[in-house]
Design a protein around this motif. Structure first.
Motif, PDB file in Angstrom:
ATOM      1  N   UNK A 167      36.919  38.003  34.117  1.00  0.00           N
ATOM      2  CA  UNK A 167      37.026  39.181  33.259  1.00  0.00           C
ATOM      3  C   UNK A 167      35.920  40.140  33.639  1.00  0.00           C
ATOM      4  N   UNK A 168      36.269  41.405  33.865  1.00  0.00           N
ATOM      5  CA  UNK A 168      35.269  42.398  34.232  1.00  0.00           C
ATOM      6  C   UNK A 168      34.448  42.774  32.998  1.00  0.00           C
ATOM      7  N   UNK A 169      33.122  42.849  33.166  1.00  0.00           N
ATOM      8  CA  UNK A 169      32.220  43.110  32.053  1.00  0.00           C
ATOM      9  C   UNK A 169      31.353  44.331  32.354  1.00  0.00           C
ATOM     10  N   UNK A 170      30.533  44.717  31.392  1.00  0.00           N
ATOM     11  CA  UNK A 170      29.760  45.963  31.482  1.00  0.00           C
ATOM     12  C   UNK A 170      28.915  46.093  32.759  1.00  0.00           C
ATOM     13  N   UNK A 171      28.200  45.046  33.221  1.00  0.00           N
ATOM     14  CA  UNK A 171      27.401  45.209  34.452  1.00  0.00           C
ATOM     15  C   UNK A 171      28.224  45.580  35.683  1.00  0.00           C
ATOM     16  N   UNK A 172      29.551  45.357  35.638  1.00  0.00           N
ATOM     17  CA  UNK A 172      30.407  45.690  36.773  1.00  0.00           C
ATOM     18  C   UNK A 172      30.839  47.155  36.750  1.00  0.00           C
ATOM     19  N   UNK A 173      30.452  47.878  35.704  1.00  0.00           N
ATOM     20  CA  UNK A 173      30.995  49.210  35.451  1.00  0.00           C
ATOM     21  C   UNK A 173      30.309  50.281  36.300  1.00  0.00           C
ATOM     22  N   UNK A 174      31.103  51.243  36.750  1.00  0.00           N
ATOM     23  CA  UNK A 174      30.580  52.404  37.476  1.00  0.00           C
ATOM     24  C   UNK A 174      30.416  53.583  36.523  1.00  0.00           C
ATOM     25  N   UNK A 175      31.467  53.913  35.782  1.00  0.00           N
ATOM     26  CA  UNK A 175      31.427  55.027  34.848  1.00  0.00           C
ATOM     27  C   UNK A 175      32.474  54.794  33.764  1.00  0.00           C
ATOM     28  N   UNK A 181      33.891  49.662  42.693  1.00  0.00           N
ATOM     29  CA  UNK A 181      34.659  49.000  43.754  1.00  0.00           C
ATOM     30  C   UNK A 181      33.809  48.013  44.556  1.00  0.00           C
ATOM     31  N   UNK A 182      32.500  48.249  44.631  1.00  0.00           N
ATOM     32  CA  UNK A 182      31.629  47.325  45.347  1.00  0.00           C
ATOM     33  C   UNK A 182      31.668  45.929  44.761  1.00  0.00           C
ATOM     34  N   UNK A 183      31.808  45.839  43.435  1.00  0.00           N
ATOM     35  CA  UNK A 183      31.921  44.533  42.782  1.00  0.00           C
ATOM     36  C   UNK A 183      33.190  43.823  43.224  1.00  0.00           C
ATOM     37  N   UNK A 184      34.273  44.580  43.378  1.00  0.00           N
ATOM     38  CA  UNK A 184      35.541  44.004  43.824  1.00  0.00           C
ATOM     39  C   UNK A 184      35.402  43.479  45.247  1.00  0.00           C
ATOM     40  N   UNK A 185      34.730  44.247  46.125  1.00  0.00           N
ATOM     41  CA  UNK A 185      34.574  43.831  47.511  1.00  0.00           C
ATOM     42  C   UNK A 185      33.700  42.575  47.619  1.00  0.00           C
ATOM     43  N   UNK A 186      32.712  42.440  46.743  1.00  0.00           N
ATOM     44  CA  UNK A 186      31.913  41.213  46.702  1.00  0.00           C
ATOM     45  C   UNK A 186      32.806  40.006  46.425  1.00  0.00           C
ATOM     46  N   UNK A 187      33.687  40.162  45.425  1.00  0.00           N
ATOM     47  CA  UNK A 187      34.577  39.068  45.038  1.00  0.00           C
ATOM     48  C   UNK A 187      35.624  38.792  46.116  1.00  0.00           C
ATOM     49  N   UNK A 188      36.117  39.851  46.756  1.00  0.00           N
ATOM     50  CA  UNK A 188      37.100  39.688  47.840  1.00  0.00           C
ATOM     51  C   UNK A 188      36.503  38.841  48.957  1.00  0.00           C
ATOM     52  N   UNK A 189      35.273  39.156  49.360  1.00  0.00           N
ATOM     53  CA  UNK A 189      34.633  38.398  50.433  1.00  0.00           C
ATOM     54  C   UNK A 189      34.353  36.963  50.004  1.00  0.00           C
ATOM     55  N   UNK A 190      33.966  36.774  48.755  1.00  0.00           N
ATOM     56  CA  UNK A 190      33.650  35.427  48.264  1.00  0.00           C
ATOM     57  C   UNK A 190      34.885  34.525  48.255  1.00  0.00           C
ATOM     58  N   UNK A 191      35.992  35.028  47.712  1.00  0.00           N
ATOM     59  CA  UNK A 191      37.196  34.206  47.642  1.00  0.00           C
ATOM     60  C   UNK A 191      37.752  33.958  49.042  1.00  0.00           C
ATOM     61  N   UNK A 192      37.624  34.945  49.942  1.00  0.00           N
ATOM     62  CA  UNK A 192      38.079  34.766  51.320  1.00  0.00           C
ATOM     63  C   UNK A 192      37.232  33.711  52.027  1.00  0.00           C
ATOM     64  N   UNK A 193      35.924  33.732  51.792  1.00  0.00           N
ATOM     65  CA  UNK A 193      35.031  32.747  52.413  1.00  0.00           C
ATOM     66  C   UNK A 193      35.356  31.337  51.916  1.00  0.00           C
ATOM     67  N   UNK A 218      40.370  49.865  38.226  1.00  0.00           N
ATOM     68  CA  UNK A 218      40.226  48.650  37.423  1.00  0.00           C
ATOM     69  C   UNK A 218      39.421  49.004  36.179  1.00  0.00           C
ATOM     70  N   UNK A 219      39.955  48.659  35.029  1.00  0.00           N
ATOM     71  CA  UNK A 219      39.294  48.965  33.765  1.00  0.00           C
ATOM     72  C   UNK A 219      38.424  47.792  33.317  1.00  0.00           C
ATOM     73  N   UNK A 220      37.395  48.111  32.560  1.00  0.00           N
ATOM     74  CA  UNK A 220      36.365  47.140  32.241  1.00  0.00           C
ATOM     75  C   UNK A 220      36.887  45.944  31.443  1.00  0.00           C
ATOM     76  N   UNK A 221      37.972  46.099  30.688  1.00  0.00           N
ATOM     77  CA  UNK A 221      38.468  44.994  29.865  1.00  0.00           C
ATOM     78  C   UNK A 221      39.512  44.138  30.586  1.00  0.00           C
ATOM     79  N   UNK A 222      39.908  44.537  31.791  1.00  0.00           N
ATOM     80  CA  UNK A 222      40.992  43.837  32.465  1.00  0.00           C
ATOM     81  C   UNK A 222      40.549  42.502  33.062  1.00  0.00           C
ATOM     82  N   UNK A 223      41.503  41.609  33.207  1.00  0.00           N
ATOM     83  CA  UNK A 223      41.257  40.293  33.790  1.00  0.00           C
ATOM     84  C   UNK A 223      41.686  40.328  35.249  1.00  0.00           C
ATOM     85  N   UNK A 224      40.759  40.038  36.148  1.00  0.00           N
ATOM     86  CA  UNK A 224      41.037  40.107  37.576  1.00  0.00           C
ATOM     87  C   UNK A 224      41.467  38.738  38.103  1.00  0.00           C
ATOM     88  N   UNK A 225      42.392  38.771  39.068  1.00  0.00           N
ATOM     89  CA  UNK A 225      42.816  37.531  39.729  1.00  0.00           C
ATOM     90  C   UNK A 225      42.778  37.758  41.242  1.00  0.00           C
TER      91      UNK A 225
END
Length: 306
Positions: A167-175, A181-193, A218-225
């Protein structure tokens, strides 16, 4: 604009090399700063073009991210980010990679708005603008192909895969209510690794990332998979396909955020590329993804002049 970073222990993998996801996070950060400074307002990342990591970044290295806006198109702008590393000994700086990111300018209500134009003056600027036009044309072609598919298609992979939800939370927020999007790319690389290591059972490092298009914010309350699986293997390299979706619990709606293709290289104890077990596709879906991965590798080799 120049953003400077030092690689600390929390930024590196067991081989003491900078995580590819952290590199992408910093690239997004540098691009966002430059784009928002040009627009004098809020921006969101719309696309990231192919990234090839030409030289690894080690623990203790100093990394400079030099960025500039080189083309604008209505409400969007392309930002070029050059990544240059200097090691602890202070030897001659070395270019690690170059990235091209497309940002969307937003108004006070979070809607796309026109951005100030960039007028090329020198021969170099004109060449950069023409290259940006070409990348934009290819990006629009990719997006038109996506629009012909079912955007609600969130089916998984048929081959062995790995999934992660959060679940995306406040520290992941841009505005406002949007995720950086940088938070998403961190997770993309992690799951790929994780998918890569599960397959090859040895250390591996990120070598490249094919173009990524963000189809919706991506909105702050959404659940990412995040779901990742091996698509293609060639000697020491493995292409991992990553599918990112978001679920809005308030509206009970699922949406596709992006699809990414990351290439990893397996390394031995000395940090040298080492072969991995070959991948034999069985199902029709695996065979399709294998052939598509093979085609993407051929394009990468051509891009790198190999």
């Amino acid at each position: 604009m120049e953003l400077l970073r030092i690689v600390f222990p929390q930024h590196v993998n067991p081989a003491s090399r900078l995580y590819g996801g952290r590199l992408m996070y910093w690239i997004c950060e540098a691009g966002t700063l430059t784009a928002s400074n040009h627009h004098k307002g809020s921006v969101v990342l719309g696309a990231m073009e192919d990234i090839d990591i030409l030289a690894g970044v080690a623990l203790g290295d100093r990394v400079a991210f030099r960025s500039r806006v080189q083309a604008t198109f209505g409400s969007s702008m392309e930002v070029r980010v050059e990544v240059i590393k200097t090691d602890r000994a202070g030897r001659e700086p070395l270019t690690t990679c170059r990235a091209h990111l497309t940002f969307i300018a937003l108004d006070e209500n979070g809607k796309p708005t026109k951005v100030a134009a960039v007028d090329p003056a020198t021969d170099d600027e004109h060449e950069s603008f023409r290259a940006a036009l070409d990348r934009r044309s290819k990006r629009l072609e990719r997006l038109s192909e996506f629009d012909t598919k079912d955007q609600a298609d969130t089916s998984g992979f048929s081959s062995p895969s790995i999934a992660q939800a959060m679940r995306m939370v406040t520290p992941d927020m841009l505005l406002a209510d949007k995720v950086f999007a940088g938070e998403v790319m961190l997770c993309v690389d992690e799951i790929a690794a994780l998918a890569c290591h599960r397959y090859c059972k040895m250390p591996a490092v990120t070598a490249s990332l094919d173009a990524v298009d963000f189809h919706s914010p991506i909105l702050i309350h959404e659940h990412m998979r995040y779901r990742a699986a091996v698509n293609y293997v060639n000697n020491s390299s493995m292409e991992i396909g990553i599918r990112v979706t978001a679920f809005d619990p308030y509206k009970s709606k699922m949406k596709r955020v992006c699809t990414a293709y990351a290439t990893f290289v397996a390394i031995d104890k000395k940090g040298k590329p080492t072969p991995v077990e070959s991948f034999e596709p069985i199902t029709e879906d695996e065979k399709r993804r294998f052939l598509e991965g093979e085609a993407r590798r051929a394009r990468r080799m051509k891009r790198l002049g190999r």
